[in-house]
Design a protein around this motif. Structure first.
Motif, PDB file in Angstrom:
ATOM      1  N   ALA A  95      49.204  45.906  49.641  1.00 41.85           N
ATOM      2  CA  ALA A  95      48.058  46.532  50.296  1.00 41.85           C
ATOM      3  C   ALA A  95      46.758  46.281  49.522  1.00 41.85           C
ATOM      4  O   ALA A  95      45.682  46.274  50.102  1.00 41.85           O
ATOM      5  CB  ALA A  95      48.286  48.032  50.441  1.00 41.85           C
ATOM      6  N   VAL A  96      46.863  46.066  48.223  1.00 40.82           N
ATOM      7  CA  VAL A  96      45.686  45.925  47.372  1.00 40.82           C
ATOM      8  C   VAL A  96      45.332  44.456  47.138  1.00 40.82           C
ATOM      9  O   VAL A  96      44.147  44.096  47.055  1.00 40.82           O
ATOM     10  CB  VAL A  96      45.920  46.640  46.012  1.00 40.82           C
ATOM     11  CG1 VAL A  96      44.757  46.453  45.073  1.00 40.82           C
ATOM     12  CG2 VAL A  96      46.202  48.113  46.237  1.00 40.82           C
ATOM     13  N   PRO A  98      45.209  41.560  48.885  1.00 45.08           N
ATOM     14  CA  PRO A  98      44.238  40.812  49.706  1.00 45.08           C
ATOM     15  C   PRO A  98      42.792  41.238  49.475  1.00 45.08           C
ATOM     16  O   PRO A  98      41.883  40.405  49.477  1.00 45.08           O
ATOM     17  CB  PRO A  98      44.671  41.112  51.143  1.00 45.08           C
ATOM     18  CG  PRO A  98      46.077  41.562  51.051  1.00 45.08           C
ATOM     19  CD  PRO A  98      46.226  42.203  49.715  1.00 45.08           C
ATOM     20  N   VAL A  99      42.581  42.527  49.259  1.00 44.74           N
ATOM     21  CA  VAL A  99      41.225  43.023  49.020  1.00 44.74           C
ATOM     22  C   VAL A  99      40.705  42.508  47.686  1.00 44.74           C
ATOM     23  O   VAL A  99      39.578  42.016  47.586  1.00 44.74           O
ATOM     24  CB  VAL A  99      41.200  44.571  49.062  1.00 44.74           C
ATOM     25  CG1 VAL A  99      39.822  45.106  48.709  1.00 44.74           C
ATOM     26  CG2 VAL A  99      41.664  45.076  50.408  1.00 44.74           C
ATOM     27  N   VAL A 100      41.532  42.588  46.644  1.00 51.37           N
ATOM     28  CA  VAL A 100      41.137  42.123  45.319  1.00 51.37           C
ATOM     29  C   VAL A 100      40.891  40.617  45.347  1.00 51.37           C
ATOM     30  O   VAL A 100      39.916  40.120  44.768  1.00 51.37           O
ATOM     31  CB  VAL A 100      42.208  42.497  44.270  1.00 51.37           C
ATOM     32  CG1 VAL A 100      41.907  41.851  42.928  1.00 51.37           C
ATOM     33  CG2 VAL A 100      42.299  44.004  44.122  1.00 51.37           C
ATOM     34  N   ASP A 101      41.761  39.877  46.035  1.00 50.39           N
ATOM     35  CA  ASP A 101      41.589  38.427  46.125  1.00 50.39           C
ATOM     36  C   ASP A 101      40.281  38.064  46.823  1.00 50.39           C
ATOM     37  O   ASP A 101      39.579  37.147  46.406  1.00 50.39           O
ATOM     38  CB  ASP A 101      42.762  37.786  46.870  1.00 50.39           C
ATOM     39  CG  ASP A 101      44.046  37.822  46.064  1.00 50.39           C
ATOM     40  OD1 ASP A 101      43.969  38.043  44.837  1.00 50.39           O
ATOM     41  OD2 ASP A 101      45.120  37.617  46.657  1.00 50.39           O
ATOM     42  N   ARG A 102      39.957  38.777  47.869  1.00 49.55           N
ATOM     43  CA  ARG A 102      38.706  38.503  48.590  1.00 49.55           C
ATOM     44  C   ARG A 102      37.493  38.824  47.720  1.00 49.55           C
ATOM     45  O   ARG A 102      36.531  38.059  47.674  1.00 49.55           O
ATOM     46  CB  ARG A 102      38.652  39.298  49.882  1.00 49.55           C
ATOM     47  CG  ARG A 102      37.351  39.035  50.641  1.00 49.55           C
ATOM     48  CD  ARG A 102      37.359  39.585  52.015  1.00 49.55           C
ATOM     49  NE  ARG A 102      38.164  38.673  52.833  1.00 49.55           N
ATOM     50  CZ  ARG A 102      38.672  38.968  54.001  1.00 49.55           C
ATOM     51  NH1 ARG A 102      38.487  40.173  54.494  1.00 49.55           N
ATOM     52  NH2 ARG A 102      39.374  38.102  54.675  1.00 49.55           N
ATOM     53  N   LEU A 103      37.523  39.949  47.027  1.00 53.81           N
ATOM     54  CA  LEU A 103      36.401  40.325  46.161  1.00 53.81           C
ATOM     55  C   LEU A 103      36.230  39.353  44.999  1.00 53.81           C
ATOM     56  O   LEU A 103      35.107  39.052  44.594  1.00 53.81           O
ATOM     57  CB  LEU A 103      36.596  41.746  45.608  1.00 53.81           C
ATOM     58  CG  LEU A 103      36.422  42.879  46.622  1.00 53.81           C
ATOM     59  CD1 LEU A 103      36.796  44.207  45.986  1.00 53.81           C
ATOM     60  CD2 LEU A 103      34.999  42.917  47.138  1.00 53.81           C
TER      61      LEU A 103
END
Length: 111
Positions: A95-96, A98-103
């Protein structure tokens, strides 16, 4: 007043640290690369605004400069943090991640 003085001291120590770690010639080359000039400009402008007592605006502009200069390293930092015992599983959670990778600007290849 205190925030401005500590911010100024932090800026000086940051720049001296970079200078001591990679040396004067490589520091000059790093900050004057064509793709890093905008970041260098914003960093210097932010430091000058902080020295002129425009602390908050200087901090925001300096932050843009740091992102412009060191944004390429965010992916490397995230990969390192993922190898740590406590932080790694959190950053790798489905859950975390993809967000971290995008940021961080990490490109994930499709399987």
């Amino acid at each position: 007043m205190w925030l401005s003085e500590s911010q100024t001291l932090g800026n000086v120590l940051f720049l001296v640290g970079v200078l001591l770690i990679i040396g004067p010639q490589k520091t000059y080359i790093f900050f004057t690369r064509p793709n890093k000039r905008r970041g260098s400009f914003f960093l210097v402008l932010g430091v000058l605004l902080i020295l002129s007592k425009w602390t908050f605006i200087g901090f925001l502009i300096e932050s843009l400069g740091i992102i412009g200069l060191f944004g390429d390293f965010f992916g490397v930092a995230v990969q390192f943090l993922r190898s740590l015992p406590i932080v790694g599983p959190i950053l790798s959670h489905p859950a975390v991640a993809p967000v971290v990778d995008r940021l961080a600007g990490i490109r994930v290849l499709p399987v």
